[in-house]
Design an enzyme around this catalytic site. Structure first.
Site, PDB file in Angstrom:
ATOM      1  CB  CYS A   1      -0.893  -0.010   1.239  1.00 26.15           C
ATOM      2  SG  CYS A   1      -1.923   1.464   1.358  1.00 26.15           S
TER       3      CYS A   1
ATOM      4  CD  GLU B   1       1.987  -0.994   8.263  1.00 23.54           C
ATOM      5  OE1 GLU B   1       0.791  -1.312   8.127  1.00 23.54           O
ATOM      6  OE2 GLU B   1       2.344   0.098   8.765  1.00 23.54           O
TER       7      GLU B   1
ATOM      8  CB  THR C   1      -0.503   2.349   8.290  1.00 24.76           C
ATOM      9  OG1 THR C   1      -0.672   0.935   8.149  1.00 24.76           O
ATOM     10  CG2 THR C   1       0.655   2.823   7.452  1.00 24.76           C
TER      11      THR C   1
ATOM     12  CB  SER D   1      -8.446  -6.867   6.219  1.00 32.64           C
ATOM     13  OG  SER D   1      -8.627  -6.968   7.611  1.00 32.64           O
TER      14      SER D   1
HETATM   15  S1  SF4 Z   1      -5.245  -0.060   6.286  1.00 31.66           S
HETATM   16 FE1  SF4 Z   1      -3.289  -0.707   5.373  1.00 31.66          FE
HETATM   17  S2  SF4 Z   1      -3.810  -1.252   3.264  1.00 31.66           S
HETATM   18 FE2  SF4 Z   1      -5.512  -0.032   4.046  1.00 31.66          FE
HETATM   19  S3  SF4 Z   1      -5.049   2.092   3.394  1.00 31.66           S
HETATM   20 FE3  SF4 Z   1      -4.231   1.790   5.477  1.00 31.66          FE
HETATM   21  S4  SF4 Z   1      -2.105   1.190   5.163  1.00 31.66           S
HETATM   22 FE4  SF4 Z   1      -3.156   0.887   3.216  1.00 31.66          FE
END
Ligand code: SF4
Length: 417
Positions: A157, A187, A256, A389
């Protein structure tokens, strides 16, 4: 690892663009068929809430698949179409959702270990295809794929890559990256490998909680024991990391998908420790790297919890994979406010009184008795949200099952206008 001829002749990683318009048209139709939900769309078109009989289902404004996950799934499906006759591997899981990963397995995409490069990697040759998941992969894995010379479909991503740019920049300036994240998350491992920098001589320390931040802050202020420090964070710092040397210049970054409020507080505490030590924040750097999708899902849940002009929710169902970081944080937020159940799928709703769910404290799936509010003759407002997800079809089956338990059939739900 065994000898592999491809190891002796380093080749360039073969990057392939599989997003051809003809391929993507087919992929989109297939992805829609696998993961779309008419019922979820219908509830959205009713402002995110429907009431049937004495049961109300309230959906968060933002939930489910984020742009990064959608892109990763599209690319994996497209890879299967473009390389229809070739072996396709995937480093670990494409995203943290068991149903999506099973779907890819059924398409013949073979998952490889992601914690370390085991002997399975020796079997890959330059005709094979390897998909890198949305979380990215450590540099050592990417270098190995380059040595093999296989086709690489990188679905990392863009928001994850932003974090990598930040920690690489820290390494260039000889600043140690303090990464707020889970040391055993794909990650964070990928990010930590970038924090070593191009020369591989940078340093990082991964911390998970505010308690960890306080411990590190005390050390920065000169209070702490070096051996105890190294024991406490074993496995969560770079080779050669020495807290006496490598906590002078520090830069905070984060996985993230962390809880935004916690990350902000952690930054405040580490910054204060540096200021207490130096009298200035010159040797402190920060960059908030929580992604937009994570923030939006957390904010939407806060909004759901704070709505004053609606009857409050009686319980919250958080749907998603138990190893999904952003989903876990949604469950944490819920638990602080109302009865919350973090469930994998609709099957977890066994009956009106019994729910199988993930216990965040004990990190295990458990079964809880839940008498009272789910009694059919009592009105109930059930909140539903899901991590980045989680596909809509899983949210749909959760809604259908909740309604079924309340005596409303899926036909009734489908016919609802
Ligand atoms: S949750 Fe993970 S895959 Fe989804 S936008 Fe954020 S960083 Fe990207």
């Amino acid at each position: 690892m065994s000898d592999n001829p491809s190891k002796q002749a380093p080749k360039k990683r073969k990057r392939v663009n599989v997003r051809r318009p003809d391929v993507m048209a087919l992929v989109q139709a297939e992805v829609e068929q696998h993961y779309r939900s008419n019922i979820v769309e219908k509830i959205r078109s009713h402002g995110g809430q429907i009431t049937m009989g004495n049961t109300t289902i309230r959906l968060a404004k933002q939930f489910g698949f984020c742009y990064g996950v959608e892109r990763a799934i599209d690319l994996a499906y497209a890879t299967r179409k473009v390389f229809s006759d070739q072996r396709i591997f995937l480093i670990g899981e494409i995203i943290h959702n068991p149903e999506v990963n099973t779907q890819l397995r059924d398409m013949g995409i073979v998952s490889l270990p992601w914690r370390k490069m085991s002997e399975e990697y020796d079997d890959i040759n330059d005709q094979d295809v390897v998909i890198v998941p949305a979380f990215g992969a450590p540099m050592s894995f990417m270098d190995r794929l380059g040595e093999i010379g296989c086709h690489v479909i990188d679905t990392t991503c863009g928001d994850v890559m932003k974090v990598w740019r930040r920690v690489r920049d820290y390494a260039k300036k000889e600043v140690t990256s303090i990464i707020h994240g889970k040391a055993d998350h794909e990650e964070t491992r990928a990010t930590a490998s970038r924090a070593l920098g191009a020369e591989k001589n940078g340093h990082y320390l991964i911390i998970l909680s505010l308690k960890d931040a306080d411990y590190v802050s005390d050390y920065i202020r000169g209070k702490g024991d070096r051996e105890d420090f190294l024991r406490k964070f074993a496995g969560a710092y770079s080779d050669g990391f020495d807290p006496d040397l490598h906590l002078i210049f520090v830069g905070v970054a984060n996985q993230t998908t962390m809880l935004q409020s916690e990350t902000e507080e952690l930054q405040v505490r580490v910054r204060k420790a540096v200021v207490d030590r130096d009298g200035s924040e010159e040797k402190y750097h920060v960059f908030d790297t929580i992604c937009g999708a994570t923030q939006e899902r957390q904010n939407a849940l806060f909004q759901m919890l704070n709505t004053k002009d609606q009857s409050p929710m009686d319980l919250l169902l958080v749907v998603g994979g138990y190893n999904s970081s952003n989903t876990t944080h949604l469950a944490e937020i819920g638990e602080e406010n109302l009865p919350t159940f973090f469930i994998r799928n609709a099957k977890c709703l066994e009956s009106l009184e019994s729910i199988i769910h993930y216990d965040l404290e004990h990190k295990a799936e458990i079964k809880s008795d839940y008498p009272g509010l789910m009694l059919k003759d009592q009105p109930i407002v059930i909140g539903v949200t899901a991590g980045a997800s989680c596909p809509n079809n899983l949210i749909e089956s959760t809604i259908i099952r909740s309604m079924e338990l309340r005596g409303i059939t899926s036909d009734d739900l489908t016919a609802f206008r």
